[in-house]
Design an enzyme around this catalytic site. Structure first.
Site, PDB file in Angstrom:
ATOM      1  CE  LYS A   3      -3.830  -0.889  -0.527  1.00  0.00           C
ATOM      2  NZ  LYS A   3      -4.266  -1.622  -1.937  1.00  0.00           N
ATOM      3  N   GLY A  44       2.549   2.149  -2.720  1.00  0.00           N
ATOM      4  CA  GLY A  44       2.230   3.070  -4.036  1.00  0.00           C
ATOM      5  C   GLY A  44       3.227   2.183  -4.782  1.00  0.00           C
ATOM      6  CG  HIS A  71       4.838  -6.247  -1.115  1.00  0.00           C
ATOM      7  ND1 HIS A  71       4.440  -4.768  -1.092  1.00  0.00           N
ATOM      8  CD2 HIS A  71       2.248  -6.992  -1.539  1.00  0.00           C
ATOM      9  CE1 HIS A  71       2.874  -4.982  -2.279  1.00  0.00           C
ATOM     10  NE2 HIS A  71       2.839  -5.117  -1.879  1.00  0.00           N
ATOM     11  CD  GLU A  93      -7.550  11.885 -11.599  1.00  0.00           C
ATOM     12  OE1 GLU A  93      -6.248  12.476 -12.089  1.00  0.00           O
ATOM     13  OE2 GLU A  93      -7.284  12.921 -10.428  1.00  0.00           O
ATOM     14  CG  MET A 149      -2.409   4.701 -13.174  1.00  0.00           C
ATOM     15  SD  MET A 149      -0.908   4.011 -12.142  1.00  0.00           S
ATOM     16  CE  MET A 149      -1.295   3.018 -11.408  1.00  0.00           C
TER      17      MET A 149
HETATM   18  P1  A3P Z   1      -5.173   4.537  -0.940  1.00  0.00           P
HETATM   19  O1  A3P Z   1      -5.773   2.995  -1.206  1.00  0.00           O
HETATM   20  O2  A3P Z   1      -5.095   5.398   0.325  1.00  0.00           O
HETATM   21  O3  A3P Z   1      -5.903   4.682  -2.340  1.00  0.00           O
HETATM   22  P2  A3P Z   1      -0.218  -0.486  -3.610  1.00  0.00           P
HETATM   23  O4  A3P Z   1      -0.261  -0.515  -5.197  1.00  0.00           O
HETATM   24  O5  A3P Z   1       1.391  -0.467  -2.944  1.00  0.00           O
HETATM   25  O6  A3P Z   1      -0.615  -1.285  -3.351  1.00  0.00           O
HETATM   26  O7  A3P Z   1      -0.818   1.308  -3.235  1.00  0.00           O
HETATM   27  C1  A3P Z   1      -1.906   0.768  -3.410  1.00  0.00           C
HETATM   28  C2  A3P Z   1      -2.620   3.138  -3.168  1.00  0.00           C
HETATM   29  O8  A3P Z   1      -1.316   3.241  -4.412  1.00  0.00           O
HETATM   30  C3  A3P Z   1      -3.713   3.288  -3.249  1.00  0.00           C
HETATM   31  O9  A3P Z   1      -3.928   4.026  -1.720  1.00  0.00           O
HETATM   32  C4  A3P Z   1      -3.618   3.127  -4.225  1.00  0.00           C
HETATM   33  O10 A3P Z   1      -5.451   4.132  -4.328  1.00  0.00           O
HETATM   34  C5  A3P Z   1      -2.347   3.991  -4.614  1.00  0.00           C
HETATM   35  N1  A3P Z   1      -2.680   4.711  -5.991  1.00  0.00           N
HETATM   36  C6  A3P Z   1      -2.047   3.599  -7.284  1.00  0.00           C
HETATM   37  N2  A3P Z   1      -2.185   4.180  -8.323  1.00  0.00           N
HETATM   38  C7  A3P Z   1      -2.069   5.725  -7.709  1.00  0.00           C
HETATM   39  C8  A3P Z   1      -1.789   6.880  -8.500  1.00  0.00           C
HETATM   40  N3  A3P Z   1      -1.791   7.169  -9.755  1.00  0.00           N
HETATM   41  N4  A3P Z   1      -1.593   7.959  -7.752  1.00  0.00           N
HETATM   42  C9  A3P Z   1      -1.913   7.623  -7.130  1.00  0.00           C
HETATM   43  N5  A3P Z   1      -2.618   7.032  -6.034  1.00  0.00           N
HETATM   44  C10 A3P Z   1      -2.225   5.955  -6.730  1.00  0.00           C
END
Ligand code: A3P
Length: 318
Positions: A58, A60, A131, A252, A254
């Site tokens: 989580k 990014g 991870h 937006e 993605m």
């Molecule tokens: P949130 O749950 O806070 O929205 P991972 O890929 O490590 O699982 O992380 C997922 C998190 O990254 C989610 O956060 C997701 O919405 C956010 N995320 C994925 N793509 C993103 C983007 N292009 N811009 C901003 N946040 C993004």
């Protein structure tokens, strides 16, 4: 709440047909099924031209993977429509969603089961997501026998905790509430915890060739971080390519790009009975500081103290 009680609560609210229990490896909590693939990962053959994206969940990861893949593949946004889990395999996918049940395995989309083998057999240069903390990486990386590119992405733990809560209800069969979840996270009862120890295991190697980036920096200046990644990967890029990529990886775009939503795996998890939040979406809110929607001041204070204590004298600010 004592540790034993938390173990019991985690097992009451956190197990599913594809998550049977947990075990500690090198001080990190992992699904107990990790024991089946630990040796294969330890012995995993690494190449110097591999490109690895590592993170605590989580932080990014998906966002970073999509940036890295496009930089290394000529900004070919058509080929980028292939599911990200295929272009950029998740090394230990199988350990997260483990089953030997043939009735469930018939729905497996060919990405999860045998994930270590799938990653090993990708054509080079390979793109690999994990991870795992540094201490559980293949020995060839830990010993610096091989020096692949490693990009680690980190994020503020309060946002991670809230995002992970939603993720656990979407993908990991967690049926409890946030009040239980933050305690499990904070007390290192969830996958890949202790979170800050996991992150610091890469921070300590930033002088050994690991590129360390932060979600918050991506939010505040994505073109700067994309440029930093391209430079690290020795991939020159034009202004136009930078602009196109910036657009392609905006939240937006993605959010509407199903190739980055882990849709085939979600479908599998649904059939396995591990999806609790049926209305959830992988691209959830994409904000920094959004944790306030669930975390009250009292819990925030606990997290702030914990972060201060864990990060003191490390130079890392999250
Ligand atoms: P949130 O749950 O806070 O929205 P991972 O890929 O490590 O699982 O992380 C997922 C998190 O990254 C989610 O956060 C997701 O919405 C956010 N995320 C994925 N793509 C993103 C983007 N292009 N811009 C901003 N946040 C993004």
């Amino acid at each position: 709440m004592d540790a034993l009680n938390l173990d019991q609560l985690r097992d009451t609210y956190g197990l599913s047909p594809i998550r049977r229990g947990y075990q500690i490896f090198e001080g990190y909590t992992m699904p107990e099924s990790f024991r089946h693939m630990r040796k294969a990962i330890e012995d995993f053959k690494v190449y110097d031209d591999d490109i690895w994206v590592t993170s605590y969940p989580k932080c990014g990861t998906t966002w970073t993977q999509e940036i890295v893949w496009n930089i290394c593949n000529n900004f070919d946004f058509t080929s980028a429509q292939i599911d990200l889990d295929i272009r950029f395999p998740f090394l230990e996918y199988e350990t997260c969603f483990y089953t030997e049940d043939k009735n469930l395995l018939q729905y497996e989309p060919g990405i999860v089961h045998k994930s270590v083998e799938i990653a090993a057999n990708k054509s080079r240069p390979r793109f690999i997501k994990t991870h795992l903390p540094w201490e559980l990486l293949p020995m060839e990386i830990q010993s610096f026998k091989k020096r692949p590119k490693i990009i680690h992405v980190a994020r503020n733990p309060k946002d991670v905790c809230v995002s992970y809560f939603h993720h656990n209800r979407l993908m990991e069969g967690f049926t409890g509430d946030f009040n239980l979840f933050w305690k499990l996270f904070y007390n290192n009862k969830l996958n890949y915890t202790p979170m800050l120890r996991n992150v610091l295991s890469y921070w300590e190697h930033r002088t050994d060739g690991v590129l360390f980036i932060k979600y918050e920096d991506m939010k505040s200046d994505i073109s700067k971080v994309i440029t930093q990644i391209a430079k690290y990967l020795n991939r020159p890029m034009s202004e136009e390519q930078l602009k196109m990529l910036q657009h392609h990886v905006s939240f937006e775009v993605m959010k509407d790009n199903t190739s980055t939503h882990h849709a085939p795996v979600l479908d599998y998890l649904r059939k396995c009975g591990a999806v609790v939040d049926n209305d959830g979406c992988f691209m959830r809110s994409g904000k920094s500081g959004g944790y306030k929607s669930l975390m009250n001041d009292e819990v925030e204070e606990i997290f702030d103290k914990w972060m201060e204590q864990q990060l003191q004298n490390t130079g890392l600010v999250l």
